[in-house]
Design an enzyme around this catalytic site. Structure first.
Site, PDB file in Angstrom:
ATOM      1  N   HIS A 160      -4.149  11.512  11.918  1.00  0.00           N
ATOM      2  CA  HIS A 160      -3.835  12.879  11.529  1.00  0.00           C
ATOM      3  C   HIS A 160      -3.602  13.699  12.796  1.00  0.00           C
ATOM      4  O   HIS A 160      -4.406  13.628  13.736  1.00  0.00           O
ATOM      5  CB  HIS A 160      -5.015  13.521  10.795  1.00  0.00           C
ATOM      6  CG  HIS A 160      -5.432  12.840   9.524  1.00  0.00           C
ATOM      7  ND1 HIS A 160      -5.147  13.341   8.284  1.00  0.00           N
ATOM      8  CD2 HIS A 160      -6.133  11.698   9.312  1.00  0.00           C
ATOM      9  CE1 HIS A 160      -5.660  12.546   7.346  1.00  0.00           C
ATOM     10  NE2 HIS A 160      -6.268  11.536   7.946  1.00  0.00           N
ATOM     11  N   CYS A 208       2.836   1.809   3.179  1.00  0.00           N
ATOM     12  CA  CYS A 208       3.904   0.804   3.297  1.00  0.00           C
ATOM     13  C   CYS A 208       5.066   1.177   2.386  1.00  0.00           C
ATOM     14  O   CYS A 208       6.229   0.979   2.747  1.00  0.00           O
ATOM     15  CB  CYS A 208       3.375  -0.588   2.980  1.00  0.00           C
ATOM     16  SG  CYS A 208       2.426  -1.352   4.318  1.00  0.00           S
ATOM     17  N   HIS A 267      -3.769   5.321  10.051  1.00  0.00           N
ATOM     18  CA  HIS A 267      -3.010   6.554  10.258  1.00  0.00           C
ATOM     19  C   HIS A 267      -3.809   7.502  11.120  1.00  0.00           C
ATOM     20  O   HIS A 267      -5.044   7.514  11.080  1.00  0.00           O
ATOM     21  CB  HIS A 267      -2.634   7.212   8.928  1.00  0.00           C
ATOM     22  CG  HIS A 267      -3.794   7.431   7.996  1.00  0.00           C
ATOM     23  ND1 HIS A 267      -4.322   6.413   7.223  1.00  0.00           N
ATOM     24  CD2 HIS A 267      -4.519   8.531   7.704  1.00  0.00           C
ATOM     25  CE1 HIS A 267      -5.317   6.897   6.496  1.00  0.00           C
ATOM     26  NE2 HIS A 267      -5.474   8.178   6.786  1.00  0.00           N
ATOM     27  N   HIS A 278      -4.251   2.176   5.196  1.00  0.00           N
ATOM     28  CA  HIS A 278      -3.196   1.838   6.165  1.00  0.00           C
ATOM     29  C   HIS A 278      -3.461   2.746   7.355  1.00  0.00           C
ATOM     30  O   HIS A 278      -3.498   3.982   7.191  1.00  0.00           O
ATOM     31  CB  HIS A 278      -1.817   2.102   5.533  1.00  0.00           C
ATOM     32  CG  HIS A 278      -0.637   1.761   6.396  1.00  0.00           C
ATOM     33  ND1 HIS A 278       0.382   0.913   5.989  1.00  0.00           N
ATOM     34  CD2 HIS A 278      -0.282   2.175   7.645  1.00  0.00           C
ATOM     35  CE1 HIS A 278       1.311   0.815   6.937  1.00  0.00           C
ATOM     36  NE2 HIS A 278       0.920   1.587   7.960  1.00  0.00           N
ATOM     37  N   HIS A 301       1.630  -3.008   8.487  1.00  0.00           N
ATOM     38  CA  HIS A 301       0.376  -2.695   7.794  1.00  0.00           C
ATOM     39  C   HIS A 301      -0.819  -3.142   8.625  1.00  0.00           C
ATOM     40  O   HIS A 301      -1.037  -4.332   8.841  1.00  0.00           O
ATOM     41  CB  HIS A 301       0.326  -3.368   6.425  1.00  0.00           C
ATOM     42  CG  HIS A 301      -0.920  -3.016   5.674  1.00  0.00           C
ATOM     43  ND1 HIS A 301      -1.043  -1.844   4.947  1.00  0.00           N
ATOM     44  CD2 HIS A 301      -2.117  -3.648   5.589  1.00  0.00           C
ATOM     45  CE1 HIS A 301      -2.265  -1.791   4.437  1.00  0.00           C
ATOM     46  NE2 HIS A 301      -2.938  -2.870   4.807  1.00  0.00           N
ATOM     47  N   CYS A 325       0.837  -1.201   0.000  1.00  0.00           N
ATOM     48  CA  CYS A 325       0.000   0.000   0.000  1.00  0.00           C
ATOM     49  C   CYS A 325       0.875   1.257   0.000  1.00  0.00           C
ATOM     50  O   CYS A 325       2.087   1.210   0.240  1.00  0.00           O
ATOM     51  CB  CYS A 325      -0.976  -0.014   1.176  1.00  0.00           C
ATOM     52  SG  CYS A 325      -0.392   0.766   2.704  1.00  0.00           S
ATOM     53  N   THR A 365      -9.026   7.354   2.643  1.00  0.00           N
ATOM     54  CA  THR A 365      -8.545   7.198   1.266  1.00  0.00           C
ATOM     55  C   THR A 365      -7.305   6.322   1.166  1.00  0.00           C
ATOM     56  O   THR A 365      -7.007   5.823   0.084  1.00  0.00           O
ATOM     57  CB  THR A 365      -8.232   8.565   0.629  1.00  0.00           C
ATOM     58  OG1 THR A 365      -7.252   9.241   1.423  1.00  0.00           O
ATOM     59  CG2 THR A 365      -9.483   9.421   0.528  1.00  0.00           C
ATOM     60  N   ASN A 415      -9.642   8.435  10.185  1.00  0.00           N
ATOM     61  CA  ASN A 415     -10.804   8.099   9.370  1.00  0.00           C
ATOM     62  C   ASN A 415     -10.813   6.595   9.123  1.00  0.00           C
ATOM     63  O   ASN A 415      -9.794   6.020   8.736  1.00  0.00           O
ATOM     64  CB  ASN A 415     -10.751   8.857   8.042  1.00  0.00           C
ATOM     65  CG  ASN A 415     -10.867  10.360   8.240  1.00  0.00           C
ATOM     66  OD1 ASN A 415     -11.685  10.819   9.027  1.00  0.00           O
ATOM     67  ND2 ASN A 415     -10.041  11.126   7.541  1.00  0.00           N
TER      68      ASN A 415
END
Ligand code: 5GP
Ligand code: ZN
Length: 111
Positions: free
Chosen positions: A99, A5, A97, A95, A44, A2, A92, A84
């Site tokens: 923010h 990654c 994450h 993987h 991942h 991804c 979107t 999200n």
């Protein structure tokens, strides 16, 4: 592999702000605030839905390093941490994450 990654592997460049054995933080390519950083596990995990008892230590570690990243960015007035998960949230990149958003007065209409 991804997108994130590939960033971990160094195949796609990123502006790193923090890195250790299990976690990477880098600047978002399309910042939505003066400070907009993404913090990711190097392994991942697709999203919050993929967090389990077996892999949650890295999530705890992400939250351990976030205050230091925020302090290094000078976010003395506070900041927001967002993840999200899935299409309704507008995820979107598949993987996990987090923010980090700050450097201005953020809107309060989160939904
Ligand atoms: P999501 O919409 O999944 O919550 O967040 C994905 C984030 O990744 C977006 O804010 C987007 O701007 C950021 N992004 C997408 N591609 C790249 C990239 O190649 N490099 C960096 N640094 N950020 C990216
Ligand atoms: Zn990945």
């Amino acid at each position: 592999m991804c997108l994130f990654c590939k960033i971990v592997a160094g195949e796609i460049p990123s502006t790193k702000v923090y890195e250790d054995d299990t976690v990477l933080a880098f600047r978002d390519i399309a910042p939505m605030a003066p400070t907009h950083i993404l913090v990711i596990p190097k392994t991942h995990i697709p999203s919050v839905d993929g967090v389990t008892a077996e892999n949650s230590a890295v999530v705890a570690h992400i939250f351990e390093v976030i205050p230091g990243i925020a302090a290094a960015e000078g976010l003395t007035g506070g900041y927001r941490v967002v993840s999200n998960c899935g299409p309704d949230a507008g995820q979107t990149v598949p993987h996990l994450h987090f923010h980090i958003l700050g450097g201005k007065q953020l809107r309060t209409d989160m939904a």
